[in-house]
Motif scaffolding. Structure first.
Motif, PDB file in Angstrom:
ATOM      1  N   ALA A  83      47.095  51.417  60.145  1.00  0.00           N
ATOM      2  CA  ALA A  83      48.363  51.123  60.793  1.00  0.00           C
ATOM      3  C   ALA A  83      49.290  51.781  59.965  1.00  0.00           C
ATOM      4  N   ILE A  84      50.625  52.086  60.966  1.00  0.00           N
ATOM      5  CA  ILE A  84      51.692  52.574  60.388  1.00  0.00           C
ATOM      6  C   ILE A  84      52.793  51.592  60.481  1.00  0.00           C
ATOM      7  N   PHE A  85      53.556  51.255  59.609  1.00  0.00           N
ATOM      8  CA  PHE A  85      54.519  50.330  59.842  1.00  0.00           C
ATOM      9  C   PHE A  85      55.887  51.136  59.337  1.00  0.00           C
ATOM     10  N   THR A  86      56.816  51.129  60.576  1.00  0.00           N
ATOM     11  CA  THR A  86      58.271  51.870  60.380  1.00  0.00           C
ATOM     12  C   THR A  86      59.234  50.803  60.077  1.00  0.00           C
ATOM     13  N   PHE A  87      60.175  51.046  59.429  1.00  0.00           N
ATOM     14  CA  PHE A  87      61.364  50.278  59.180  1.00  0.00           C
ATOM     15  C   PHE A  87      62.744  51.332  59.220  1.00  0.00           C
ATOM     16  N   GLY A  88      63.786  50.669  59.708  1.00  0.00           N
ATOM     17  CA  GLY A  88      64.987  51.483  59.593  1.00  0.00           C
ATOM     18  C   GLY A  88      66.108  51.323  58.358  1.00  0.00           C
ATOM     19  N   GLY A  89      65.958  50.117  57.766  1.00  0.00           N
ATOM     20  CA  GLY A  89      66.912  50.130  56.932  1.00  0.00           C
ATOM     21  C   GLY A  89      66.247  48.910  55.624  1.00  0.00           C
ATOM     22  N   LEU A  90      67.068  48.940  54.399  1.00  0.00           N
ATOM     23  CA  LEU A  90      66.397  48.024  53.429  1.00  0.00           C
ATOM     24  C   LEU A  90      67.124  46.620  53.625  1.00  0.00           C
ATOM     25  N   ASN A  91      66.352  45.883  53.939  1.00  0.00           N
ATOM     26  CA  ASN A  91      66.785  44.429  54.144  1.00  0.00           C
ATOM     27  C   ASN A  91      65.888  43.113  53.998  1.00  0.00           C
ATOM     28  N   GLU A  92      66.254  42.051  54.129  1.00  0.00           N
ATOM     29  CA  GLU A  92      65.054  41.181  54.190  1.00  0.00           C
ATOM     30  C   GLU A  92      63.975  41.024  55.113  1.00  0.00           C
ATOM     31  N   ARG A  93      64.154  41.634  56.228  1.00  0.00           N
ATOM     32  CA  ARG A  93      63.063  41.769  57.083  1.00  0.00           C
ATOM     33  C   ARG A  93      61.794  42.826  56.657  1.00  0.00           C
ATOM     34  N   SER A  94      62.490  43.907  56.154  1.00  0.00           N
ATOM     35  CA  SER A  94      61.537  45.199  55.853  1.00  0.00           C
ATOM     36  C   SER A  94      60.971  44.636  54.264  1.00  0.00           C
ATOM     37  N   GLY A  95      61.624  44.045  53.537  1.00  0.00           N
ATOM     38  CA  GLY A  95      61.124  43.564  52.245  1.00  0.00           C
ATOM     39  C   GLY A  95      59.693  42.915  52.396  1.00  0.00           C
ATOM     40  N   VAL A  96      59.383  42.362  53.587  1.00  0.00           N
ATOM     41  CA  VAL A  96      58.123  41.713  53.751  1.00  0.00           C
ATOM     42  C   VAL A  96      57.054  42.616  53.593  1.00  0.00           C
ATOM     43  N   LEU A  97      57.343  43.760  54.193  1.00  0.00           N
ATOM     44  CA  LEU A  97      56.271  44.840  54.354  1.00  0.00           C
ATOM     45  C   LEU A  97      55.849  45.297  52.858  1.00  0.00           C
ATOM     46  N   PHE A  98      57.144  45.527  52.007  1.00  0.00           N
ATOM     47  CA  PHE A  98      56.655  45.800  50.558  1.00  0.00           C
ATOM     48  C   PHE A  98      55.957  44.801  49.777  1.00  0.00           C
ATOM     49  N   VAL A  99      56.289  43.487  49.994  1.00  0.00           N
ATOM     50  CA  VAL A  99      55.638  42.371  49.426  1.00  0.00           C
ATOM     51  C   VAL A  99      54.074  42.691  49.703  1.00  0.00           C
ATOM     52  N   ALA A 100      53.913  42.389  51.123  1.00  0.00           N
ATOM     53  CA  ALA A 100      52.483  42.420  51.500  1.00  0.00           C
ATOM     54  C   ALA A 100      51.679  43.659  51.025  1.00  0.00           C
ATOM     55  N   ARG A 101      52.374  44.819  51.129  1.00  0.00           N
ATOM     56  CA  ARG A 101      51.398  46.116  50.382  1.00  0.00           C
ATOM     57  C   ARG A 101      51.331  45.940  48.896  1.00  0.00           C
ATOM     58  N   ASP A 102      52.383  45.328  48.164  1.00  0.00           N
ATOM     59  CA  ASP A 102      51.996  45.224  46.740  1.00  0.00           C
ATOM     60  C   ASP A 102      51.176  44.180  46.299  1.00  0.00           C
ATOM     61  N   ALA A 103      51.057  42.910  47.305  1.00  0.00           N
ATOM     62  CA  ALA A 103      49.942  41.806  46.943  1.00  0.00           C
ATOM     63  C   ALA A 103      48.743  42.309  47.564  1.00  0.00           C
ATOM     64  N   GLY A 104      48.688  43.374  48.378  1.00  0.00           N
ATOM     65  CA  GLY A 104      47.197  43.459  48.523  1.00  0.00           C
ATOM     66  C   GLY A 104      46.647  43.010  49.819  1.00  0.00           C
ATOM     67  N   ILE A 105      47.743  42.265  50.573  1.00  0.00           N
ATOM     68  CA  ILE A 105      47.376  41.678  51.920  1.00  0.00           C
ATOM     69  C   ILE A 105      46.837  42.658  52.710  1.00  0.00           C
TER      70      ILE A 105
END
Length: 80
Positions: A33-55
């Protein structure tokens, strides 16, 4: 004759319920799966949390998080 047929049917359903799921999912590769985002904000922060938590790994996803500048670039990144 009915007793043999009933025993065979019960054995068949037990075999399907116990043996088959183990063999079907034993060597499956993670889904890409490829997740794209256009800017650093609270919506795209969820992707980094999920990646770092191993979800993503927990749910058998090989996820890539990509920053893009606009929607056209994001759609072309998903086509690869």
């Amino acid at each position: 004759m009915r007793v043999r047929l009933a025993n065979a049917t019960v054995f068949f359903f037990i075999f399907l319920a116990v043996i088959c799921p183990v063999s079907l999912f034993a060597a499956s590769a993670p889904q890409k799966a490829i997740f794209t985002f256009g800017g650093l904000n609270e919506r795209s922060g969820v992707l980094f949390v999920a990646r770092d938590a191993g979800i993503f790994q927990k749910h058998d996803l090989d996820a890539t998080v990509v920053n893009v500048r606009n929607a056209q670039v994001g759609m072309s990144a998903c086509q690869t």
